[in-house]
Design a protein around this motif. Sequence first.
Motif, PDB file in Angstrom:
ATOM      1  N   ALA A  32       0.830  -1.206   0.000  1.00 14.36           N
ATOM      2  CA  ALA A  32       0.000   0.000   0.000  1.00 14.36           C
ATOM      3  C   ALA A  32       0.863   1.254   0.000  1.00 14.36           C
ATOM      4  O   ALA A  32       0.595   2.207  -0.749  1.00 14.36           O
ATOM      5  N   ALA A  33       1.900   1.266   0.826  1.00 15.45           N
ATOM      6  CA  ALA A  33       2.794   2.427   0.914  1.00 15.45           C
ATOM      7  C   ALA A  33       3.544   2.632  -0.396  1.00 15.45           C
ATOM      8  O   ALA A  33       3.702   3.764  -0.866  1.00 15.45           O
ATOM      9  N   TYR A  34       4.011   1.540  -1.002  1.00 13.22           N
ATOM     10  CA  TYR A  34       4.756   1.649  -2.265  1.00 13.22           C
ATOM     11  C   TYR A  34       3.856   2.075  -3.418  1.00 13.22           C
ATOM     12  O   TYR A  34       4.179   3.015  -4.166  1.00 13.22           O
ATOM     13  N   VAL A  35       2.729   1.391  -3.589  1.00 18.34           N
ATOM     14  CA  VAL A  35       1.851   1.669  -4.733  1.00 18.34           C
ATOM     15  C   VAL A  35       1.350   3.116  -4.681  1.00 18.34           C
ATOM     16  O   VAL A  35       1.245   3.788  -5.715  1.00 18.34           O
ATOM     17  N   ALA A  36       1.082   3.615  -3.489  1.00 14.78           N
ATOM     18  CA  ALA A  36       0.633   5.011  -3.335  1.00 14.78           C
ATOM     19  C   ALA A  36       1.696   6.005  -3.793  1.00 14.78           C
ATOM     20  O   ALA A  36       1.376   7.133  -4.166  1.00 14.78           O
ATOM     21  N   ARG A  37       2.971   5.580  -3.765  1.00 16.66           N
ATOM     22  CA  ARG A  37       4.090   6.463  -4.118  1.00 16.66           C
ATOM     23  C   ARG A  37       4.755   6.081  -5.437  1.00 16.66           C
ATOM     24  O   ARG A  37       5.744   6.701  -5.836  1.00 16.66           O
ATOM     25  N   SER A  38       4.260   5.066  -6.111  1.00 20.84           N
ATOM     26  CA  SER A  38       4.962   4.507  -7.276  1.00 20.84           C
ATOM     27  C   SER A  38       4.901   5.432  -8.485  1.00 20.84           C
ATOM     28  O   SER A  38       3.983   6.238  -8.639  1.00 20.84           O
TER      29      SER A  38
END
Length: 322
Positions: free
Chosen positions: A150-156
């Motif tokens: 969730a943290a990565y995809v939100a910032r990808s």
Amino acid sequence: MSGIETMLGVTRRELLEGALAVGTVAALAPTAQAMAQGHSHHGEANMATITVKDGTTIFYKDWGPKTAQPIVFHHGWPLSADDWDAQMLYFLQHGYRVIAHDRRGHGRSTQTDTGNDMATYAADVIELADALDLKNAVHIGHSTGGGEVAAYVARSKPGRVAKAVLVGAIPPIMVKTASNPGGLPIEVFDGFRAALAANRAQFYLDVPSGPFYGFNRPGAKISQGIIQNWWRQGMMGGAKAQYDCIKAFSETDQTEDLKKIQVPVLFMHGDDDQIVPIADSAMLGVKLVKNGELKVYKGYPHGMLTTHADVLNPDLLAFIRK
């Protein structure tokens, strides 16, 4: 001793001494080579690693055709990429490129004493995705790994991610707060920290022997191998990083991360999950994403990817192919 026995004794000793000498040389050779490559703390030159901005080394596996669609697996606390064996082999056989990394402080990655927080975990994945130039990837995370996804995809970066799957995952937030009244009391996580600090080795037997795989339920089919493999993975990591990760997985509020995600998200959760109760995780999380669906598995435990891989793998494949 007869002449033959004496000869055999000498031969055995000489063989043993010779083998030890060869073994020592063989052991030193890759270490020297690895030192030249800057991977000396692994003792193996052929391990795939990247070194991120703060100098931390992240270990990863990258199997299958590099031209195929990538599936990236994010493991739970306090485990490693090895927790995805059943999924890695399955999707490899279906023609995908499969990637799994050891989160910082876990498995074969550096036993970090800093950066053991969700934002840094996501930053590490950004660097890994950049290093491997992953495009149109599916990111699948279990438990704490679901928070990392969730943290990565939100910032990808645009084009990097096609879909996401959160399995028995922690978002939006686990701990009980004024805005999250259904969460678990902080005392639960304080208990985790106390048990880890007091006797990590025993704690890492108790968790998989009991609630993690539902082995504490009546009629459960208990696997000693699964319990020992959980213990093995846990003990490979660093105690400090794993201690810090308890705060990361329990107190990080990922409500805004979930709201930012544009790609389709599948939530998979067992309704008998004793580690991450479904009512305060997937049931809430699926409402926060723009394009989410929830698949509930009746009676399944937290570690259902291992205990019920035969059911979950085809479901994951169906979602990815959609």
